[in-house]
Scaffold this active site. Structure first.
Site, PDB file in Angstrom:
ATOM      1  N   ARG A 170     -76.298  12.850   8.100  1.00 37.58           N
ATOM      2  CA  ARG A 170     -75.437  13.563   9.051  1.00 37.58           C
ATOM      3  C   ARG A 170     -75.924  13.415  10.485  1.00 37.58           C
ATOM      4  NH1 ARG A 170     -71.997  16.965   6.133  1.00 37.58           N
ATOM      5  NH2 ARG A 170     -72.857  17.966   4.297  1.00 37.58           N
ATOM      6  N   ASP A 222     -58.844  12.848   4.271  1.00 38.93           N
ATOM      7  CA  ASP A 222     -58.828  11.805   3.244  1.00 38.93           C
ATOM      8  C   ASP A 222     -57.599  12.061   2.354  1.00 38.93           C
ATOM      9  OD1 ASP A 222     -60.136   9.729   1.637  1.00 38.93           O
ATOM     10  OD2 ASP A 222     -60.804  11.307   0.314  1.00 38.93           O
ATOM     11  N   ASP A 281     -71.871  12.972   5.515  1.00 40.75           N
ATOM     12  CA  ASP A 281     -73.063  12.805   4.673  1.00 40.75           C
ATOM     13  C   ASP A 281     -72.790  12.006   3.409  1.00 40.75           C
ATOM     14  OD1 ASP A 281     -71.483  14.814   3.298  1.00 40.75           O
ATOM     15  OD2 ASP A 281     -73.268  15.213   2.107  1.00 40.75           O
ATOM     16  N   GLU A 283     -61.988  18.845  12.244  1.00 44.19           N
ATOM     17  CA  GLU A 283     -62.516  18.368  10.962  1.00 44.19           C
ATOM     18  C   GLU A 283     -63.039  16.939  11.137  1.00 44.19           C
ATOM     19  OE1 GLU A 283     -63.871  18.651   8.328  1.00 44.19           O
ATOM     20  OE2 GLU A 283     -62.565  18.787   6.584  1.00 44.19           O
TER      21      GLU A 283
END
Ligand code: 5GP
Length: 177
Positions: A168, A105, A162, A101
Site C-alpha cells: 500500500r 471493479d 494492497d 475510492e
C-alpha cells in the site's frame, strides 16, 4: 500465491500519478461551488493515498469522514460479499457528499455503500471519485462521476492498493506479470 516485490512491474510512476490526481481535483473543483462545504468520505483502506493527495488540491471547505469496507480479502478476485468494518457516519442530511475510492471493479462495494448512504443518510447529493475504473469487470450499475484512469482487467498494487495487506505504501502503481 507468493508474490515478491522484485516481480512487480511499474504501470504508473509517482510523478504521473500526482499530476493526474491534480487534474482530477481541478475537474472536481469546477463542478462544486467554493461557498458550500463538501463532505468527503474516504473508503479505507485502499483509498487512503489517493484521498490524501486529492484533498490537498480541492478549493472548497471540506469535512473528512472515513468508512472501512472490503470485498477482496487476501485474493486477486472479489469475494462477492462486502465485509463492513465501520460504517459510522455523522448525519449527512442535505449535505453534498463525495465518496473517494481506490478502484471500482465489479462495483459491489460501491453499490453497497452508495445505497447505504442514500437510504440512511438523506444526503442532498452523492458523487463518486475513483482513482481507477476497471469497467470491463463491472457487474453492478456503478458509474463514477470522476475517474483518474480506466484500466483493463489486471491486478494492480501500490498507492493504497494492497495484495495480502502489503504494497500500500508504494508511491507508484505496479502489477505482477
Ligand atoms: P468491487 O467491489 O468493485 O468488486 O471491488 C472493489 C475493491 O476491490 C476495491 O476497493 C479494492 O479493495 C479491491 N480491488 C479491485 N481491483 C483491485 C486490484 O486490481 N488491485 C487491488 N489491490 N485491489 C483491487
Amino acid at each position: 500465491m507468493d508474490k515478491n516485490i522484485k516481480d512487480l512491474k511499474i504501470l504508473i510512476d509517482s510523478n504521473s500519478l500526482n499530476k493526474r490526481i491534480k487534474e482530477l481535483a481541478d475537474e472536481i473543483n469546477s463542478k462544486y461551488s467554493t461557498n458550500e462545504h463538501l463532505t468527503i468520505i474516504c473508503v479505507l483502506r485502499g483509498a487512503v493515498m489517493f484521498f490524501a493527495e486529492l484533498v490537498k488540491h480541492l478549493k472548497m471547505p471540506i469535512k473528512m469522514e472515513f468508512v472501512s469496507l472490503s470485498s477482496y480479502g487476501d485474493s486477486f478476485k472479489s469475494s462477492g460479499k462486502v465485509k463492513s468494518f465501520n460504517l459510522s457516519l455523522p448525519p449527512l442530511k442535505d449535505e453534498n457528499v463525495l465518496i473517494v475510492e481506490d478502484i471500482v471493479d465489479t462495483g459491489l462495494t460501491l453499490d453497497f455503500l452508495m445505497k447505504f448512504i442514500k437510504i440512511n443518510c438523506k444526503a442532498k447529493d452523492v458523487k463518486l471519485a475513483v482513482l481507477f475504473d476497471k469497467k470491463c469487470a463491472r457487474k453492478f450499475d456503478i458509474e463514477p462521476d470522476f475517474a483518474a484512469y480506466e484500466i483493463d482487467d489486471k491486478f494492480i498494487v501500490g498507492f493504497g492498493l494492497d495484495y495480502c495487506g502489503l504494497y500500500r505504501n508504494l508511491d507508484y502503481i505496479g502489477y505482477f506479470e
